[in-house]
Design an enzyme around this catalytic site. Structure first.
Site, PDB file in Angstrom:
ATOM      1  N   HIS A 145       5.053   5.991  11.476  1.00 26.92           N
ATOM      2  CA  HIS A 145       4.612   5.853  10.085  1.00 26.92           C
ATOM      3  C   HIS A 145       3.646   7.029   9.850  1.00 26.92           C
ATOM      4  O   HIS A 145       2.436   6.844   9.801  1.00 26.92           O
ATOM      5  CB  HIS A 145       3.925   4.495   9.932  1.00 26.92           C
ATOM      6  CG  HIS A 145       3.611   4.077   8.533  1.00 26.92           C
ATOM      7  ND1 HIS A 145       3.750   4.911   7.440  1.00 26.92           N
ATOM      8  CD2 HIS A 145       3.141   2.894   8.051  1.00 26.92           C
ATOM      9  CE1 HIS A 145       3.384   4.249   6.353  1.00 26.92           C
ATOM     10  NE2 HIS A 145       3.013   3.033   6.695  1.00 26.92           N
ATOM     11  N   ARG A 171      11.336   4.064   3.502  1.00 26.86           N
ATOM     12  CA  ARG A 171      10.964   3.111   4.572  1.00 26.86           C
ATOM     13  C   ARG A 171      12.201   2.328   4.970  1.00 26.86           C
ATOM     14  O   ARG A 171      12.976   1.897   4.108  1.00 26.86           O
ATOM     15  CB  ARG A 171       9.875   2.161   4.093  1.00 26.86           C
ATOM     16  CG  ARG A 171       9.642   1.009   5.064  1.00 26.86           C
ATOM     17  CD  ARG A 171       8.442   0.173   4.722  1.00 26.86           C
ATOM     18  NE  ARG A 171       7.204   0.878   5.024  1.00 26.86           N
ATOM     19  CZ  ARG A 171       5.997   0.328   4.935  1.00 26.86           C
ATOM     20  NH1 ARG A 171       5.872  -0.928   4.540  1.00 26.86           N
ATOM     21  NH2 ARG A 171       4.920   1.019   5.226  1.00 26.86           N
ATOM     22  N   ARG A 195       0.809  -1.218   0.000  1.00 25.95           N
ATOM     23  CA  ARG A 195       0.000   0.000   0.000  1.00 25.95           C
ATOM     24  C   ARG A 195       0.843   1.270   0.000  1.00 25.95           C
ATOM     25  O   ARG A 195       0.607   2.187  -0.777  1.00 25.95           O
ATOM     26  CB  ARG A 195      -0.915   0.040   1.235  1.00 25.95           C
ATOM     27  CG  ARG A 195      -2.199  -0.723   1.102  1.00 25.95           C
ATOM     28  CD  ARG A 195      -2.634  -1.231   2.450  1.00 25.95           C
ATOM     29  NE  ARG A 195      -1.703  -2.268   2.853  1.00 25.95           N
ATOM     30  CZ  ARG A 195      -1.819  -3.555   2.511  1.00 25.95           C
ATOM     31  NH1 ARG A 195      -2.862  -3.953   1.845  1.00 25.95           N
ATOM     32  NH2 ARG A 195      -0.909  -4.453   2.853  1.00 25.95           N
ATOM     33  N   THR A 196       1.800   1.329   0.912  1.00 26.04           N
ATOM     34  CA  THR A 196       2.496   2.605   1.085  1.00 26.04           C
ATOM     35  C   THR A 196       3.285   2.985  -0.169  1.00 26.04           C
ATOM     36  O   THR A 196       3.164   4.096  -0.681  1.00 26.04           O
ATOM     37  CB  THR A 196       3.427   2.538   2.322  1.00 26.04           C
ATOM     38  OG1 THR A 196       2.651   2.114   3.433  1.00 26.04           O
ATOM     39  CG2 THR A 196       4.035   3.898   2.625  1.00 26.04           C
ATOM     40  N   LYS A 254      25.963  -3.295   0.235  1.00 27.19           N
ATOM     41  CA  LYS A 254      27.444  -3.285   0.300  1.00 27.19           C
ATOM     42  C   LYS A 254      27.928  -2.638   1.591  1.00 27.19           C
ATOM     43  O   LYS A 254      29.128  -2.546   1.824  1.00 27.19           O
ATOM     44  CB  LYS A 254      28.000  -2.484  -0.889  1.00 27.19           C
ATOM     45  CG  LYS A 254      27.592  -3.012  -2.247  1.00 27.19           C
ATOM     46  CD  LYS A 254      28.147  -2.087  -3.344  1.00 27.19           C
ATOM     47  CE  LYS A 254      27.663  -2.501  -4.711  1.00 27.19           C
ATOM     48  NZ  LYS A 254      27.944  -1.459  -5.728  1.00 27.19           N
TER      49      LYS A 254
HETATM   50  C1  NCD Z   1       1.729  -1.020   8.267  1.00 31.10           C
HETATM   51  C2  NCD Z   1       3.217  -0.806   8.432  1.00 31.10           C
HETATM   52  O1  NCD Z   1       3.995  -1.002   7.496  1.00 31.10           O
HETATM   53  O2  NCD Z   1       3.572  -0.407   9.540  1.00 31.10           O
HETATM   54  N1  NCD Z   1       1.365  -1.281   6.922  1.00 31.10           N
HETATM   55  C3  NCD Z   1       1.045  -0.227   6.113  1.00 31.10           C
HETATM   56  O3  NCD Z   1       1.869   0.612   5.828  1.00 31.10           O
HETATM   57  N2  NCD Z   1      -0.226  -0.126   5.717  1.00 31.10           N
HETATM   58  C4  NCD Z   1       1.169  -2.039   9.205  1.00 31.10           C
HETATM   59  C5  NCD Z   1       1.731  -3.421   9.193  1.00 31.10           C
HETATM   60  O4  NCD Z   1       2.644  -3.756   8.444  1.00 31.10           O
HETATM   61  O5  NCD Z   1       1.236  -4.219   9.990  1.00 31.10           O
END
Ligand code: NCD
Length: 305
Positions: free
Chosen positions: A132, A104, A53-54, A83
């Site tokens: 997040h 991320r 999703r993200t 590396k």
């Molecule tokens: C979440 C995350 O990555 O923290 N997922 C997301 O971005 N929708 C929640 C999860 O991974 O459980």
């Protein structure tokens, strides 16, 4: 520089303007007429941890606004991090190639470290079990859309509250509104970190910590389920001992308020029965869609447009 590293960095004005912008983005997307405000810009997305999703909603948001996207998914393997390059060096380099960097990483504080050397805004798309922030914002947008307000609501947060970075980003946002109350439902090992309950105390908002989901459900306007974050556990047996403690099923929905909503950042593993998907209170797929509109607004905010 308008980095977005954690939600506590946002002023109330920032939050309001991002939510209002997201609403505009949603309207434009629904009409199929999105203004290409990011024409000529390049958005880099660099993901050291898995994401569906993200990453895809960020990239879709960028493309819909007319930007171009460069991406390193699976960056732990496919970038120079493999590396041994430091986050600071990677950020310094990637920021030469893009106007904004969405990142991320599995380490807490990674986005903060990237922001030190980056010459363009860093948007934290999740740093370990810490924060997040764009998920926090899209959750806030969803609650506002579904309930019509952000105050005087009762929340049940269920599951892995120690590792849920989405909860850690959402709570400081919700704590800005009067009259909200919180029920944290988890086993002791997964309870919400003290800094968040301290924040609620400071804001004089009521909360309880419990292990009993059934008792909490009839009181909640928002039931927010979370996945037990397998990747954050030190041993397999620690994970196995808590992984299946809460499963929201059709039986539970009978005890919920008729106007309550069920949220989950997704992916779900074993904490929600798909039989509840057809209940109109199941808001998690609408929540995921909202991610697109909110991330469009976040990109515009980061680029001060
Ligand atoms: C979440 C995350 O990555 O923290 N997922 C997301 O971005 N929708 C929640 C999860 O991974 O459980």
């Amino acid at each position: 520089m308008p980095h977005l590293l954690k939600t506590k960095d946002l002023t109330n004005k920032d939050v309001e303007s991002i939510l209002a912008r997201a609403e505009k983005m949603e309207a434009q997307c629904r009409k199929g007429k999105v203004k290409k405000l990011l024409d000529g810009k390049i958005v880099a997305s660099i993901f050291f941890e898995p994401s569906t999703r993200t990453r895809l909603s960020f990239e879709s948001a960028a493309l819909r606004l007319g930007a171009q996207v460069i991406t390193a998914e699976n960056a732990s393997e496919n970038s120079s991090a493999h590396k041994g390059e430091t986050i600071e060096d990677t950020a310094r380099i990637v920021s030469c190639y893009a106007d904004v960097v969405v990142m991320r990483h599995h380490e807490t504080g990674a986005a903060e470290r990237a922001a030190i050397t980056s010459t363009v805004p860093i948007v934290n798309a999740g740093d370990g079990a810490h924060e997040h922030p764009t998920q926090g914002l899209l959750d806030l947008y969803t609650i506002k859309k579904e309930h019509g307000r952000l105050d005087n609501l009762s929340f049940a947060f269920v599951g892995d509250l120690v590792n849920s970075r989405t909860l850690h980003s959402l709570l400081p946002l919700l704590a800005n509104y009067p009259g909200n109350s919180f029920h944290f439902v988890s086993p002791k090992e997964l309870s919400v970190p003290k800094e968040y309950t301290d924040l609620l105390k400071e804001k004089k908002l009521s909360f309880e910590e419990t292990q009993n989901l059934d008792e909490v459900l009839p009181k909640a306007d928002v039931v927010y389920m979370t996945r037990v974050q397998k990747e954050r556990f030190k041993t397999e047996s620690d994970y196995l001992s808590v992984k299946d403690l809460y499963l929201l099923n059709l039986g539970h929905t009978d005890f919920m308020k008729t106007k309550a909503i069920i949220m989950h950042p997704l992916p779900r593993i074993n904490e929600m029965d798909s039989a509840i998907d057809n209940d109109s209170r199941a808001a998690y797929f609408r929540q995921a869609e909202n991610g697109l509109y909110v991330r469009m607004a976040v990109l515009l905010h980061a680029l001060e447009l």
